[in-house]
Design a protein around this motif. Structure first.
Motif, PDB file in Angstrom:
ATOM      1  N   ASN A 109     -43.121  18.967 105.704  1.00 19.52           N
ATOM      2  CA  ASN A 109     -41.569  18.805 106.563  1.00 19.52           C
ATOM      3  C   ASN A 109     -40.422  17.519 105.565  1.00 19.52           C
ATOM      4  N   GLU A 110     -39.525  17.586 105.789  1.00 17.23           N
ATOM      5  CA  GLU A 110     -39.028  17.080 104.842  1.00 17.23           C
ATOM      6  C   GLU A 110     -38.924  15.407 105.485  1.00 17.23           C
ATOM      7  N   THR A 111     -39.535  15.107 106.769  1.00 20.73           N
ATOM      8  CA  THR A 111     -39.757  13.985 107.191  1.00 20.73           C
ATOM      9  C   THR A 111     -40.459  13.211 106.595  1.00 20.73           C
ATOM     10  N   SER A 112     -41.847  13.983 106.701  1.00 20.97           N
ATOM     11  CA  SER A 112     -42.953  13.409 105.882  1.00 20.97           C
ATOM     12  C   SER A 112     -42.938  13.581 104.488  1.00 20.97           C
ATOM     13  N   LEU A 113     -42.547  14.323 103.404  1.00 20.55           N
ATOM     14  CA  LEU A 113     -42.056  13.362 102.126  1.00 20.55           C
ATOM     15  C   LEU A 113     -41.372  12.453 101.737  1.00 20.55           C
ATOM     16  N   PHE A 114     -39.782  12.387 102.397  1.00 21.06           N
ATOM     17  CA  PHE A 114     -39.045  11.588 102.827  1.00 21.06           C
ATOM     18  C   PHE A 114     -39.826   9.745 102.363  1.00 21.06           C
ATOM     19  N   ASN A 115     -40.713  10.135 104.042  1.00 18.05           N
ATOM     20  CA  ASN A 115     -41.737   9.151 104.753  1.00 18.05           C
ATOM     21  C   ASN A 115     -42.390   8.230 103.411  1.00 18.05           C
ATOM     22  N   PHE A 116     -43.342  10.079 102.626  1.00 19.34           N
ATOM     23  CA  PHE A 116     -43.846   9.396 101.485  1.00 19.34           C
ATOM     24  C   PHE A 116     -43.524   8.385  99.992  1.00 19.34           C
ATOM     25  N   GLY A 146     -42.349   3.897  99.724  1.00 20.57           N
ATOM     26  CA  GLY A 146     -42.323   3.462  98.083  1.00 20.57           C
ATOM     27  C   GLY A 146     -43.570   3.978  97.502  1.00 20.57           C
ATOM     28  N   ASN A 147     -43.861   5.195  97.236  1.00 21.21           N
ATOM     29  CA  ASN A 147     -44.616   6.204  96.424  1.00 21.21           C
ATOM     30  C   ASN A 147     -44.126   6.925  95.228  1.00 21.21           C
ATOM     31  N   GLY A 148     -42.702   6.534  95.713  1.00 21.87           N
ATOM     32  CA  GLY A 148     -41.530   7.501  94.782  1.00 21.87           C
ATOM     33  C   GLY A 148     -42.084   8.804  94.396  1.00 21.87           C
ATOM     34  N   VAL A 149     -41.802   9.608  93.040  1.00 20.44           N
ATOM     35  CA  VAL A 149     -41.907  10.853  92.929  1.00 20.44           C
ATOM     36  C   VAL A 149     -43.320  10.796  91.818  1.00 20.44           C
ATOM     37  N   PRO A 197     -47.626  -1.465  92.719  1.00 18.65           N
ATOM     38  CA  PRO A 197     -47.732  -0.221  93.894  1.00 18.65           C
ATOM     39  C   PRO A 197     -46.828  -0.176  94.834  1.00 18.65           C
ATOM     40  N   PRO A 198     -46.542   0.672  95.481  1.00 20.05           N
ATOM     41  CA  PRO A 198     -46.237   1.321  96.495  1.00 20.05           C
ATOM     42  C   PRO A 198     -45.689   0.871  97.465  1.00 20.05           C
ATOM     43  N   GLU A 199     -46.478   0.150  98.180  1.00 21.16           N
ATOM     44  CA  GLU A 199     -46.793  -1.442  98.698  1.00 21.16           C
ATOM     45  C   GLU A 199     -45.870  -2.559  98.566  1.00 21.16           C
ATOM     46  N   ARG A 200     -46.003  -2.537  97.499  1.00 26.69           N
ATOM     47  CA  ARG A 200     -44.833  -4.039  96.773  1.00 26.69           C
ATOM     48  C   ARG A 200     -43.610  -3.609  96.879  1.00 26.69           C
ATOM     49  N   LYS A 201     -43.190  -1.889  96.484  1.00 25.78           N
ATOM     50  CA  LYS A 201     -41.795  -1.432  95.809  1.00 25.78           C
ATOM     51  C   LYS A 201     -41.506  -1.331  97.658  1.00 25.78           C
ATOM     52  N   SER A 202     -42.080  -0.607  98.287  1.00 31.02           N
ATOM     53  CA  SER A 202     -41.629  -0.897  99.675  1.00 31.02           C
ATOM     54  C   SER A 202     -40.973  -1.875 100.564  1.00 31.02           C
ATOM     55  N   VAL A 203     -41.365  -3.212 100.555  1.00 27.95           N
ATOM     56  CA  VAL A 203     -41.064  -4.481 100.596  1.00 27.95           C
ATOM     57  C   VAL A 203     -39.545  -4.673 100.940  1.00 27.95           C
ATOM     58  N   TYR A 204     -39.127  -3.621  99.344  1.00 26.78           N
ATOM     59  CA  TYR A 204     -37.823  -3.745  99.218  1.00 26.78           C
ATOM     60  C   TYR A 204     -36.530  -2.876  99.212  1.00 26.78           C
ATOM     61  N   ARG A 205     -37.422  -1.670 100.533  1.00 26.62           N
ATOM     62  CA  ARG A 205     -36.374  -0.778 100.483  1.00 26.62           C
ATOM     63  C   ARG A 205     -34.993  -1.570 101.965  1.00 26.62           C
ATOM     64  N   LYS A 206     -34.199  -0.558 101.390  1.00 22.13           N
ATOM     65  CA  LYS A 206     -32.343  -1.625 102.057  1.00 22.13           C
ATOM     66  C   LYS A 206     -32.567  -1.905 103.811  1.00 22.13           C
ATOM     67  N   GLU A 207     -33.432  -1.124 103.910  1.00 18.40           N
ATOM     68  CA  GLU A 207     -34.204  -1.480 105.555  1.00 18.40           C
ATOM     69  C   GLU A 207     -34.276  -2.408 106.268  1.00 18.40           C
ATOM     70  N   VAL A 208     -35.319  -3.201 105.048  1.00 20.50           N
ATOM     71  CA  VAL A 208     -36.111  -4.261 105.189  1.00 20.50           C
ATOM     72  C   VAL A 208     -36.078  -5.179 104.131  1.00 20.50           C
ATOM     73  N   SER A 209     -35.598  -5.206 103.703  1.00 21.66           N
ATOM     74  CA  SER A 209     -35.315  -5.620 102.107  1.00 21.66           C
ATOM     75  C   SER A 209     -35.127  -7.985 102.974  1.00 21.66           C
ATOM     76  N   PRO A 210     -36.187  -8.399 102.036  1.00 24.69           N
ATOM     77  CA  PRO A 210     -35.986 -10.147 102.514  1.00 24.69           C
ATOM     78  C   PRO A 210     -34.599 -10.523 101.793  1.00 24.69           C
ATOM     79  N   SER A 211     -34.789  -9.578 100.773  1.00 22.04           N
ATOM     80  CA  SER A 211     -32.907 -10.302  99.858  1.00 22.04           C
ATOM     81  C   SER A 211     -31.968  -9.473  99.885  1.00 22.04           C
ATOM     82  N   PRO A 212     -30.552 -10.154 100.048  1.00 17.27           N
ATOM     83  CA  PRO A 212     -29.544  -9.479 100.085  1.00 17.27           C
ATOM     84  C   PRO A 212     -29.498  -8.951  98.798  1.00 17.27           C
ATOM     85  N   LEU A 213     -29.518  -9.627  98.116  1.00 13.86           N
ATOM     86  CA  LEU A 213     -29.397  -8.825  96.649  1.00 13.86           C
ATOM     87  C   LEU A 213     -30.788  -8.181  95.622  1.00 13.86           C
TER      88      LEU A 213
END
Length: 163
Positions: free
Chosen positions: A7-14, A19-22, A111-127
């Motif tokens: 389903n699209e949800t599991s794909l989107f989450n991954f 933060g795994n990207g394509v 690595p995905p776990e490092r990128k995911s920290v900056y997801r727009k919903e949870v990023s510690p930086s407004p920049l």
């Protein structure tokens, strides 16, 4: 064995949330393109009837002169017909462009776990906000719309924003 994205949800989450990207899908060894990435037949390019696009680069140095309106119209036409355009004489130093390219390469190589920290919903930086420009539920096909948005003070000033 590579996981299946039923389903699209599991794909989107991954791809996005985790933060795994394509490239993460490719790294898993999946041999079939997930349906969410396939354009509906009516929207696919008909290669037999496709033509080469020969739109010249847009000269931004002309924005400050009598050709201002024409340059604006060139940008509008390119965005409305192609969705992108190339510019020349933009005044951005090559060193800055090279630095941006290297920084983006470094970021997307994390690595995905490092990128995911900056997801727009949870990023510690407004920049620095990593995410997508689309809502999966509204898309007929995901078109590789993962983006990295960097809002600098200059950009915020240009857009008259205090984000």
């Amino acid at each position: 064995m590579a996981p299946s994205f039923d389903n699209e949800t599991s794909l989107f989450n991954f791809v996005v949330r985790d933060g795994n990207g394509v490239e993460g899908i490719v790294d898993l060894g999946i041999s079939k393109v997930p349906q969410a990435y396939i354009q509906p037949p009516a929207e696919q390019i008909n290669k037999k009837h496709a033509s080469k696009c020969e739109i010249p680069p847009i000269d931004l140095s002309k924005l400050e002169g009598p050709d201002h309106d024409e340059v604006v119209n060139q940008i509008v036409r390119a965005v409305e017909t192609l969705g992108f355009f190339q510019v020349v004489n933009h005044g951005v130093p090559i060193e800055l462009l090279d630095s941006l390219k290297q920084t983006a390469h470094n970021f997307f190589g994390l690595p995905p776990e490092r990128k995911s920290v900056y997801r727009k919903e949870v990023s510690p930086s407004p920049l620095v906000k990593y995410g997508t420009s689309f809502v999966p539920e509204k898309e007929k096909a995901w078109k590789g719309k993962t983006i990295l948005a960097w809002l600098t003070p200059m950009m915020m000033k240009l857009f008259n924003s205090d984000l």
